[in-house]
Design an enzyme around this catalytic site. Structure first.
Site, PDB file in Angstrom:
ATOM      1  N   SER A 139       0.822  -1.211   0.000  1.00  0.00           N
ATOM      2  CA  SER A 139       0.000   0.000   0.000  1.00  0.00           C
ATOM      3  C   SER A 139       0.858   1.265   0.000  1.00  0.00           C
ATOM      4  O   SER A 139       1.609   1.514  -0.932  1.00  0.00           O
ATOM      5  CB  SER A 139      -0.957  -0.040   1.194  1.00  0.00           C
ATOM      6  OG  SER A 139      -1.955   0.926   1.080  1.00  0.00           O
TER       7      SER A 139
ATOM      8  N   ASP B 151      -5.853   2.146  -3.122  1.00  0.00           N
ATOM      9  CA  ASP B 151      -7.076   1.981  -2.334  1.00  0.00           C
ATOM     10  C   ASP B 151      -7.404   3.249  -1.551  1.00  0.00           C
ATOM     11  O   ASP B 151      -8.400   3.305  -0.843  1.00  0.00           O
ATOM     12  CB  ASP B 151      -7.007   0.757  -1.415  1.00  0.00           C
ATOM     13  CG  ASP B 151      -5.975   0.868  -0.309  1.00  0.00           C
ATOM     14  OD1 ASP B 151      -5.163   1.822  -0.323  1.00  0.00           O
ATOM     15  OD2 ASP B 151      -5.968  -0.008   0.583  1.00  0.00           O
TER      16      ASP B 151
ATOM     17  N   ASP C 185      -2.500   6.196  -3.506  1.00  0.00           N
ATOM     18  CA  ASP C 185      -1.341   5.589  -2.864  1.00  0.00           C
ATOM     19  C   ASP C 185      -0.850   4.421  -3.711  1.00  0.00           C
ATOM     20  O   ASP C 185      -1.332   4.197  -4.821  1.00  0.00           O
ATOM     21  CB  ASP C 185      -1.659   5.178  -1.428  1.00  0.00           C
ATOM     22  CG  ASP C 185      -2.679   4.056  -1.345  1.00  0.00           C
ATOM     23  OD1 ASP C 185      -3.439   3.867  -2.311  1.00  0.00           O
ATOM     24  OD2 ASP C 185      -2.733   3.364  -0.305  1.00  0.00           O
TER      25      ASP C 185
ATOM     26  N   ASP D  94      -1.145   1.210  -3.883  1.00  0.00           N
ATOM     27  CA  ASP D  94      -2.044   0.188  -4.442  1.00  0.00           C
ATOM     28  C   ASP D  94      -3.403   0.751  -4.803  1.00  0.00           C
ATOM     29  O   ASP D  94      -4.328   0.012  -5.121  1.00  0.00           O
ATOM     30  CB  ASP D  94      -2.190  -0.998  -3.488  1.00  0.00           C
ATOM     31  CG  ASP D  94      -2.971  -0.672  -2.230  1.00  0.00           C
ATOM     32  OD1 ASP D  94      -3.028   0.518  -1.840  1.00  0.00           O
ATOM     33  OD2 ASP D  94      -3.526  -1.605  -1.614  1.00  0.00           O
TER      34      ASP D  94
END
EC number: 5.4.2.10
Length: 450
Positions: free
Chosen positions: A101, A244, A240, A242
């Protein structure tokens, strides 16, 4: 949290803590647990972000999955929520995302999604951990005809992009600046907003395996703030690693955080009668100004512990369709099962287009109170007992009395580190400093170890 699984899957420094050996076992044992009741050959989607360690861990994880007879559909680089979406809509047994992440490039992680598209519950994680800790691997080892098949599936990304575009509205040349964090959104965000008709300026779109989240993305929006002003963009959208999370930037270069994004989307849905039970799910970290804005609009709120998994749990339990965190996780349950930065971005631009309002106008309805957070190092055993210390209880009560309802204090233990977090919000920075400093002085004197 378990021995291996934290609040968001298994994480650690790649090749030292999160090793290929562990990734192989997670593929083998995780795949078995999530597919053991399948009547047909199980299918698992696997995605990753742009970290240099991603392909190494992917290879090991995929080998583990194939070894227990699971067919693996390799998605390549794409957003975490894309994996969740594809699992749910294409009838897969499970999904796996390889990402840490918003963490730096040296870290990586492995998170699982069940066949319903949701992250695993504690019970499923415990089953996997029990197999990891067993003295012997007794799982089936099928012969050639029973092994899984590996399929490259780039179409998955295109399907996800098309789906997000279908939830938006034509942007008719709206100037949009994107920061894809040199991460997963670098393969999709430009295409999505181009298809919506935006005029684009894009940064953080040249991943090299080591620069994910490096001075870019939702945790470092400073570069995007400058780009928005220089390009005359109506909005900046920072994801960010990833994708999400979403942090937005208005046309003046000012930050619009998760609280404001939730408010804007929540008010829009409420006015259309589409906000389930007229309620937004948020965490204890949401700003007091956010709460006051919801009260003014007559929108209810449900408050959970910090962490998007707790927000999702509450949403599923009570049937809510909007929730999220100040950090930029926004869950739109009508569209996806997990936080989705690009989906939130599409909805935000749709609201701007439909209302004819600028982002600064929409965000101005929430007055964010100054907030200060201090971490105090304490013994792990004491962080849970801090509120039982008489002097700490007394000083918190005294500060709350002085606030007289025009501020907020939160003292809570860290879920992952030997820290006690002291946070306060008040109308001015001077008041915030006073409240936090007064409480932290007492906490350090009573139980601090610095």
């Amino acid at each position: 949290m378990g021995k291996y699984f934290g609040t968001d899957g298994v994480r650690g420094e790649a090749n030292l803590e999160l090793t290929p050996e562990l990734a192989f076992k997670l593929g083998r044992f995780g795949g078995y647990v999530l597919s053991q009741h399948e009547t047909e050959a199980p299918k698992v989607f696997v995605g990753r972000d742009t970290r240099i360690s991603g392909e190494m861990l992917e290879s090991a994880l995929v080998a583990g999955l194939l070894s227990v007879g699971i067919h693996v559909y390799k998605l390549g680089v794409l957003a975490t929520p894309a994996v969740a979406y594809l699992v749910e809509t294409e009838g897969a047994s499970a999904g796996v995302m390889i990402s840490a992440s918003h963490n730096p490039a040296l870290d990586n992680g492995i998170k699982f999604f069940g066949g319903d598209g949701f992250k695993l519950d504690d019970e499923k994680e415990a089953e996997i951990e029990a197999l990891l800790d067993a003295e012997e691997d007794t799982l089936p080892r099928p012969s050639a005809e029973g092994l899984g098949i590996l399929v490259d599936y780039p179409e998955g990304l295109r399907k996800y992009e098309g789906y997000l575009v279908s939830t938006g509205t034509p942007l008719d040349g709206m100037k949009v600046a994107l920061d894809t964090a040199n991460g997963a959104a670098s393969t999709s965000a430009r295409q999505i907003f181009a298809d919506l008709g935006a005029q684009l300026t894009v940064i953080g779109e040249t991943p090299d395996g080591l620069n994910i989240n490096l001075n870019v993305g939702s945790t470092h929006p400073e570069a995007l703030q400058e780009v928005v002003k220089e390009s005359g963009s109506a909005i900046g959208l920072a994801f960010d690693g990833d994708s999400d999370r979403l942090i937005a930037v208005d046309e003046n270069g000012d930050i619009v955080d998760g609280d404001k994004i939730m408010y804007i989307i929540g008010k829009y849905l409420s006015e259309k009668g589409q906000l389930a039970q007229n309620t937004i799910v948020t965490t204890v970290m949401s700003n007091l100004g956010f709460h006051k804005a919801l009260n003014r609009e007559g929108i209810n709120k449900a408050v959970t512990a910090v962490g998007d998994r707790y927000v999702v749990e509450e949403m599923r339990k009570s049937g809510y369709n909007l929730g999220g965190e100040q950090s930029g996780h926004v869950i739109l349950m009508d569209y996806n099962t997990t936080g989705d930065g690009q989906l939130s971005a599409v909805q935000l631009t749709k609201i701007m287009k439909e209302t004819g309002k600028s982002l600064s106008e929409l965000a101005a309805e929430v007055t964010i109170y100054p907030q200060k957070l201090v971490n105090i190092r304490v013994e792990n055993v004491m962080k849970e007992k801090a509120m039982e210390v008489p002097a700490i209880k007394v000083i918190i009560e005294k500060m709350e009395e002085e606030m007289a309802g025009n501020g907020r204090i939160l003292v809570r233990p860290s879920g992952t580190e030997p820290l006690l977090r002291v946070m306060a919000e008040a109308p001015t920075t001077e008041e915030v400093d006073y409240y936090v400093d007064t409480i932290t002085d007492v906490v350090r004197a009573e139980i601090g170890i610095d």
